[in-house]
Design a protein around this motif. Structure first.
Motif, short mmCIF file in Angstrom:
data_model
loop_
_atom_site.label_atom_id
_atom_site.label_comp_id
_atom_site.label_asym_id
_atom_site.label_seq_id
_atom_site.Cartn_x
_atom_site.Cartn_y
_atom_site.Cartn_z
N ARG A 83 0.55 -0.98 0.01
CA ARG A 83 0.05 -0.30 0.05
C ARG A 83 0.50 1.21 0.29
N PHE A 84 0.77 1.69 -1.14
CA PHE A 84 1.61 3.29 -1.51
C PHE A 84 0.65 4.29 -1.88
N HIS A 85 -0.08 3.84 -2.90
CA HIS A 85 -0.57 4.40 -4.14
C HIS A 85 -1.85 5.57 -3.54
N ALA A 110 6.86 3.04 -7.35
CA ALA A 110 7.53 3.03 -6.65
C ALA A 110 8.54 1.56 -6.99
N TRP A 112 10.16 -1.70 -5.02
CA TRP A 112 9.67 -2.85 -3.86
C TRP A 112 10.80 -3.48 -3.65
N ASP A 118 7.09 -0.29 3.15
CA ASP A 118 7.46 0.35 2.56
C ASP A 118 8.30 0.30 1.09
N VAL A 122 10.85 6.03 -4.46
CA VAL A 122 9.65 6.30 -5.56
C VAL A 122 10.52 7.65 -6.17
N ARG A 385 -6.09 4.50 2.23
CA ARG A 385 -5.47 5.59 1.80
C ARG A 385 -5.93 7.01 0.89
#
Length: 444
Positions: A83-85, A110, A112, A118, A122, A385
């Motif tokens: 999960r990031f975007h 991103a 990974w 995390d 990026v 998010r």
């Protein structure tokens, strides 16, 4: 038009856009994903992107639900949720040394390392959604296609990106030729073959009859592309068209080449996948699923294909006979609105159902779940998010604020939202929608 500049995580609007060109809960708990399953379940929205590792052991998927998932293909188990975007994950790629890349609606890319919570790096050089990724033959470069009208190439290890300008509109896909040149395909119905970095020559521009959604390149330099007109085209290394194969009636969304380069898989908005022998340009067989769009596909090996669809599932297919591996679950996602048939508010909500669930079991999709929304502060739904702009707003959802949202539109009432700017003009329809939501979103 091809895939136009609408928010790609909004499935209902994106489907409408693609049709017009004649040419989205938290992730399910890992414990709920059945091991040794021919179908991989876990995403809360359509599976927008897929890539498999060279050894065929693992895959990465991206979804309109804003997440990416790493999978063990053989067991069907999710090994990690990424999960990031802030928006749909539209593109994924497999990098050397066991790493992965994801590209999102937020314009970010991103990198990974499995096991890390995390990203390890990026890239933020795009000004619009990233919708395609490709890794250079030497594994050192990462190319991207974006709706900001550019393709870009940057070193995986970090450094300045090279921008490839020239497309008149969205760039929808990128691929690398075996000699390292970049190929891009776009909205403007052109396929462009760019010179290698440092070479002072113009791009070769191939103009085709239809907007292009996807592109792939074979090891012998042939290029495969398709898009709005449902035609799969195989181009020679010089850009001339060797063959055009009609796959009507539906636009082609994605293509993939088998590892040995002999077969092409082409996915359509109508849900069928055509498998084509590249040398003869003859159809081998069609894969038939539940009839929902197939957004993504990747070859696990010459003998197996994996596909990601609008039903939020990833399926495995035997390329020797075109049959599904294991039982093929054909059911569509549960219709949460069936019990509200005939209610005016449910009819108004129908346009929202692809991106918002109503119950705790439905979870977050492209947008947050509406379960328990009344009395909830904006941008506080668990597991979703939200943008920083939304988190700063002082709004509590109730009958008045929900009605106001659809009266003035999301962009004015909730600046910073990823929700399309849509309104419900009729006061009676707004009241019906609010009454419906008040009842349908109550938690047990």
């Amino acid at each position: 038009m091809p895939l136009i500049r609408v928010r790609p995580h909004r499935l209902a609007l994106l489907l409408a856009a693609i049709r017009s060109i004649a040419a989205i809960g938290p992730i399910a708990a890992i414990g709920l994903i059945e091991p040794a399953s021919a179908q991989m379940r876990g995403h809360g929205g359509p599976v927008r992107a897929l890539a498999a590792t060279p050894d065929g052991a693992r895959a990465i998927s991206g979804s309109f639900d804003q997440s990416a998932i790493l999978w063990s293909i053989e067991t069907g188990a999710a090994t990690q949720v990424l999960r990031f975007h802030e928006g749909a994950v539209n593109a994924v790629a497999v990098l050397p040394e066991g790493r992965f890349a994801t590209g999102g609606e937020d314009g970010r890319i991103a990198l990974w390392q499995p096991g890390e919570a995390d990203p390890i790096r990026v890239f933020q050089d795009h000004a619009g959604p990233v919708v395609g990724l490709a890794v250079s033959p030497d594994g050192l470069g990462l190319a991207s296609a974006s709706w900001d009208g550019t393709a870009r190439l940057r070193p995986v290890a970090g450094g300045a990106a090279i921008a490839y300008d020239g497309h008149k509109g969205n760039v929808n896909a990128v691929a690398f030729l075996p000699d390292g040149r970049l190929v891009s395909a776009g909205y403007d119905a052109t396929l462009r073959i760019w010179p290698r970095a440092g070479e002072d020559e113009p791009a070769r521009i191939v103009t085709l009859p239809s907007p292009l959604n996807t592109v792939a390149a074979a090891r012998d330099g042939e290029i495969v592309t398709a898009g709005a007109d449902s035609v799969l085209r195989i181009l020679r290394p010089d850009g001339s068209v060797r063959v055009a194969l009609e796959l009507a009636p539906n636009p082609v969304i994605a293509v993939a080449l088998s590892p040995d380069g002999t077969r092409i898989a082409a996915a359509t908005i109508g849900g069928a996948v055509a498998v084509v022998d590249r040398a003869s340009a003859k159809s081998v067989f069609n894969l038939v699923g539940p009839g929902l769009p197939v957004w993504s596909l990747a070859f696990r090996s010459d003998a197996e294909l994996v596909t990601g669809g609008g039903d939020r599932m990833i399926r495995r297919w035997d390329m020797r006979n075109g049959e599904p591996i294991g039982s093929l679950a054909m059911a569509r996602p549960q219709d949460e609105l069936a019990r509200f048939a005939g209610e005016p508010g449910a009819a108004v909500f129908q346009a929202c159902a692809a991106c918002h669930s109503l119950t705790p079991d439905g979870g977050n999709r492209a947008g947050p779940t509406l379960s328990g929304v009344f009395g909830r502060r904006i941008a506080t739904a668990e597991g979703y998010r939200f943008s920083e702009a939304l988190r700063k707003l002082d709004i509590v959802w109730n009958a008045e604020t929900i009605a106001k949202l659809f009266e003035v539109g999301p962009s004015r009432y909730t600046p910073g939202t990823k929700m399309p700017d849509q309104t419900v003009n009729s006061a009676a329809d707004r009241e019906a929608l609010v009454r419906f939501l008040e009842k349908a979103t109550q938690t047990p």
